[in-house]
Motif scaffolding. Structure first.
Motif, PDB file in Angstrom:
ATOM      1  N   SER A  65      11.398 -14.837  64.963  1.00  0.00           N
ATOM      2  CA  SER A  65      12.214 -14.153  64.062  1.00  0.00           C
ATOM      3  C   SER A  65      11.721 -12.725  64.135  1.00  0.00           C
ATOM      4  N   ARG A  66      12.747 -11.674  63.675  1.00  0.00           N
ATOM      5  CA  ARG A  66      12.249 -10.209  63.751  1.00  0.00           C
ATOM      6  C   ARG A  66      11.803  -9.784  62.159  1.00  0.00           C
ATOM      7  N   ARG A  67      11.781 -10.681  61.347  1.00  0.00           N
ATOM      8  CA  ARG A  67      11.497 -10.546  59.925  1.00  0.00           C
ATOM      9  C   ARG A  67      10.383  -9.665  59.478  1.00  0.00           C
ATOM     10  N   PRO A  68       9.119 -10.085  60.440  1.00  0.00           N
ATOM     11  CA  PRO A  68       7.974  -9.148  60.131  1.00  0.00           C
ATOM     12  C   PRO A  68       8.436  -7.933  60.446  1.00  0.00           C
ATOM     13  N   MET A  69       9.239  -7.608  61.387  1.00  0.00           N
ATOM     14  CA  MET A  69       9.521  -6.100  61.830  1.00  0.00           C
ATOM     15  C   MET A  69      10.405  -5.375  60.490  1.00  0.00           C
ATOM     16  N   GLN A  70      11.081  -6.182  60.250  1.00  0.00           N
ATOM     17  CA  GLN A  70      12.019  -5.616  59.450  1.00  0.00           C
ATOM     18  C   GLN A  70      11.388  -5.378  57.867  1.00  0.00           C
ATOM     19  N   TRP A  71      10.380  -6.322  57.481  1.00  0.00           N
ATOM     20  CA  TRP A  71       9.562  -6.078  56.123  1.00  0.00           C
ATOM     21  C   TRP A  71       8.843  -4.826  56.351  1.00  0.00           C
ATOM     22  N   ARG A  72       8.212  -4.792  57.505  1.00  0.00           N
ATOM     23  CA  ARG A  72       7.025  -3.711  57.790  1.00  0.00           C
ATOM     24  C   ARG A  72       7.877  -2.247  57.376  1.00  0.00           C
ATOM     25  N   ALA A  73       8.892  -2.307  58.153  1.00  0.00           N
ATOM     26  CA  ALA A  73       9.875  -0.970  58.216  1.00  0.00           C
ATOM     27  C   ALA A  73      10.294  -0.811  56.829  1.00  0.00           C
ATOM     28  N   LEU A  74      10.714  -1.816  56.159  1.00  0.00           N
ATOM     29  CA  LEU A  74      11.175  -1.443  54.724  1.00  0.00           C
ATOM     30  C   LEU A  74      10.030  -1.012  53.916  1.00  0.00           C
ATOM     31  N   GLY A  75       9.143  -1.690  53.806  1.00  0.00           N
ATOM     32  CA  GLY A  75       8.030  -1.297  53.012  1.00  0.00           C
ATOM     33  C   GLY A  75       7.279   0.033  53.412  1.00  0.00           C
ATOM     34  N   TRP A  76       7.237   0.686  54.828  1.00  0.00           N
ATOM     35  CA  TRP A  76       6.748   1.811  55.049  1.00  0.00           C
ATOM     36  C   TRP A  76       7.528   2.879  54.666  1.00  0.00           C
ATOM     37  N   CYS A  77       9.277   2.702  54.836  1.00  0.00           N
ATOM     38  CA  CYS A  77       9.907   3.576  54.368  1.00  0.00           C
ATOM     39  C   CYS A  77      10.092   3.878  52.793  1.00  0.00           C
ATOM     40  N   PHE A  78      10.158   2.632  52.111  1.00  0.00           N
ATOM     41  CA  PHE A  78      10.163   3.011  50.370  1.00  0.00           C
ATOM     42  C   PHE A  78       8.999   3.113  50.038  1.00  0.00           C
ATOM     43  N   GLY A  79       7.904   2.958  50.792  1.00  0.00           N
ATOM     44  CA  GLY A  79       6.658   3.590  50.225  1.00  0.00           C
ATOM     45  C   GLY A  79       6.416   4.813  50.476  1.00  0.00           C
ATOM     46  N   VAL A  80       6.501   5.512  51.410  1.00  0.00           N
ATOM     47  CA  VAL A  80       6.610   6.752  51.454  1.00  0.00           C
ATOM     48  C   VAL A  80       7.615   7.582  50.730  1.00  0.00           C
ATOM     49  N   PHE A  81       8.734   7.176  50.661  1.00  0.00           N
ATOM     50  CA  PHE A  81       9.550   7.798  49.385  1.00  0.00           C
ATOM     51  C   PHE A  81       9.030   7.913  48.027  1.00  0.00           C
ATOM     52  N   VAL A  82       8.571   6.567  47.596  1.00  0.00           N
ATOM     53  CA  VAL A  82       7.968   6.344  46.440  1.00  0.00           C
ATOM     54  C   VAL A  82       6.628   7.037  46.184  1.00  0.00           C
ATOM     55  N   ALA A  83       5.957   7.625  47.196  1.00  0.00           N
ATOM     56  CA  ALA A  83       4.755   8.527  47.215  1.00  0.00           C
ATOM     57  C   ALA A  83       5.288   9.769  46.883  1.00  0.00           C
ATOM     58  N   LEU A  84       6.232  10.382  47.522  1.00  0.00           N
ATOM     59  CA  LEU A  84       6.802  11.670  47.415  1.00  0.00           C
ATOM     60  C   LEU A  84       7.620  11.763  46.186  1.00  0.00           C
ATOM     61  N   VAL A  85       8.083  11.001  45.618  1.00  0.00           N
ATOM     62  CA  VAL A  85       8.740  10.972  44.183  1.00  0.00           C
ATOM     63  C   VAL A  85       7.772  11.204  43.272  1.00  0.00           C
ATOM     64  N   GLY A  86       6.844  10.384  43.454  1.00  0.00           N
ATOM     65  CA  GLY A  86       5.478  10.189  42.464  1.00  0.00           C
ATOM     66  C   GLY A  86       5.098  11.633  42.356  1.00  0.00           C
ATOM     67  N   LEU A  87       4.656  12.103  43.564  1.00  0.00           N
ATOM     68  CA  LEU A  87       4.171  13.421  43.495  1.00  0.00           C
ATOM     69  C   LEU A  87       5.064  14.517  42.691  1.00  0.00           C
ATOM     70  N   PHE A  88       6.507  14.280  43.055  1.00  0.00           N
ATOM     71  CA  PHE A  88       7.303  15.480  42.250  1.00  0.00           C
ATOM     72  C   PHE A  88       7.171  15.019  40.836  1.00  0.00           C
ATOM     73  N   ALA A  89       7.119  13.866  40.370  1.00  0.00           N
ATOM     74  CA  ALA A  89       6.883  13.652  38.907  1.00  0.00           C
ATOM     75  C   ALA A  89       5.859  14.022  38.513  1.00  0.00           C
ATOM     76  N   PHE A  90       4.573  13.796  39.218  1.00  0.00           N
ATOM     77  CA  PHE A  90       3.367  14.528  38.592  1.00  0.00           C
ATOM     78  C   PHE A  90       3.403  15.900  38.514  1.00  0.00           C
ATOM     79  N   ALA A  91       4.035  16.877  39.187  1.00  0.00           N
ATOM     80  CA  ALA A  91       4.316  18.110  39.214  1.00  0.00           C
ATOM     81  C   ALA A  91       5.139  18.572  38.105  1.00  0.00           C
ATOM     82  N   ALA A  92       6.098  17.832  37.946  1.00  0.00           N
ATOM     83  CA  ALA A  92       6.960  18.346  36.660  1.00  0.00           C
ATOM     84  C   ALA A  92       6.906  17.798  35.613  1.00  0.00           C
ATOM     85  N   GLY A  93       5.964  16.807  35.343  1.00  0.00           N
ATOM     86  CA  GLY A  93       5.552  16.200  34.145  1.00  0.00           C
ATOM     87  C   GLY A  93       4.550  16.742  33.579  1.00  0.00           C
ATOM     88  N   SER A  94       4.077  16.356  32.425  1.00  0.00           N
ATOM     89  CA  SER A  94       2.915  17.062  31.667  1.00  0.00           C
ATOM     90  C   SER A  94       1.816  15.821  31.352  1.00  0.00           C
TER      91      SER A  94
END
Length: 382
Positions: A7-36
């Motif tokens: 199965s290619r499931r490990p490749m798919q889960w790894r790509a999903l976690g990598w992409c979503f993790g990077v996006f959440v990290a960037l949104v989190g930094l924006f929330a840190f900067a915009a919030g108090s």
């Protein structure tokens, strides 16, 4: 020919976690900067002493400025000296506040302030319940901004699913179907496929009729195993996906390479390549079925003809480039610094540095070393 592939499931889960993790990290930094991260120092002292809102008289006004805005109402800002009541004890106390009003402020007018009646000498903050209540409660950000961050995370999840679908497909491509086809090909090595203005890494193979096909796979010359050039392989692909011709029809279809040694490499084919290959390929249903069993030892699998998965990126995240660790430390440092109450300019500068560090970490956190051995670096037994 086998009917079941690793199965290619490990490749798919790894790509999903990598992409979503990077996006959440960037949104989190924006929330840190915009919030108090906490209440301002003066508001915290007033809150601890028992904060109340009150309309108090203005005794003196200075530094009046008019602000002409094109999208919202015009307003005035000024520095005002106000008189704070001291409850039933003592004389009134004066405090200096920075006001923002729709009309020009003058002596004798009244403004709304937040102060502590029991300790008026702490000072005051100009504003009413609507403007100061969220900060007084300790909210890290406005309600609408919090929901904007939640919506951004949901968008990031949808984007990650789309990226996985585009890069690996949503099907595991393990149990083969009647719509899947197979053809004998010869490996030509890594290459670049140019489609319009975009380029994508691929593995080039050629059929018996000299038709060159590009298996879309993120593999470089350094990661390409020695001795694979010129070898004959079996190419499986989903001949049904993307052939509907609808507006949202995908332009890629799942594919996999199977060697005579028993290793399997997953990738993608363009729908155009899959359609052009259809006359040369034969249906999986018309091939002779070979039994496939599960074994733990890869060398034994190779000796007995069992199938095992080779993934050029399977070593991630067990191995990352040393520079990725530096960017990770910088990213964590920026996030930690944003938890402190620092001025707005330095706050956004820290957030921008963190975002660049996060993007650089995402770029570097992949396998960078050549994978010279199937078994040692890129193999996963199935």
């Amino acid at each position: 020919m086998p009917r079941v592939l690793p199965s290619r499931r490990p490749m798919q889960w790894r790509a999903l976690g990598w992409c979503f993790g990077v996006f959440v990290a960037l949104v989190g930094l924006f929330a840190f900067a915009a919030g108090s991260p906490q209440r301002p120092e003066l508001m915290q002292r007033i809150h601890d002493a028992g904060a109340e809102f009150a309309r108090v008289p203005v005794e003196n006004v200075s530094d009046v400025q008019f602000h002409d805005t094109s999208r919202t109402k015009d307003y005035y800002t000024a520095t005002a000296v106000v008189r704070l009541d001291h409850g039933v004890k003592g004389a009134p106390v004066r405090a200096t506040v920075r006001t923002e009003t729709l009309n020009r402020l003058g002596a004798g007018d009244r403004v709304s302030v937040l102060y502590a009646p029991t300790q008026p000498r702490l000072g005051a903050i100009a504003g009413d319940e609507r403007s100061l209540e969220p900060a007084l409660r300790g909210d890290s950000m406005p309600f609408w901004l919090a929901w904007l961050c939640v919506a951004a995370c949901l968008f990031g999840m949808g984007f990650a699913v789309w990226a996985v679908s585009d890069g690996h497909g949503l099907r595991s491509f393990s149990r083969l179907r009647s719509t899947d086809r197979v053809v004998r090909v010869q490996c030509l090595g890594p290459g670049i496929q140019i489609r319009g203005s975009g380029k994508q890494r691929c593995l080039k193979v050629v059929t018996a009729t000299s038709r060159t096909v590009h298996l879309l796979l993120n593999i470089t010359e350094r990661q390409f195993p020695d001795g694979l050039n010129g070898k004959y392989l079996w190419l499986y692909w989903d001949a049904h996906r993307g052939t509907g011709g609808g507006r949202f029809s995908p332009n890629k279809t799942q594919a996999a390479l199977l060697s005579d040694d028993g290793w399997v490499m997953h990738g993608m084919l363009t729908v155009q390549d899959g359609t052009s290959l259809a006359p040369e390929g034969i249906s999986v249903e018309k091939t002779d079925v070979a039994p496939v069993t599960v074994e733990k030892d890869v060398d034994r699998e190779r000796a007995t003809g069992k199938l095992w998965l080779w993934d050029p990126r399977s070593a991630w995240p067990l191995y990352v480039h040393p520079r990725a660790l530096t960017f990770a430390a910088l990213l964590i440092g920026c996030a930690a610094l944003l938890t402190w109450d620092i001025p707005g300019f330095w706050r956004w500068l820290t957030a921008i540095v963190g975002i660049f560090a996060g993007c650089a970490f995402a770029y570097c956190s992949t396998v960078q070393e050549p994978l010279r051995s199937f078994v040692k670096d890129g193999a996963e037994s199935v």
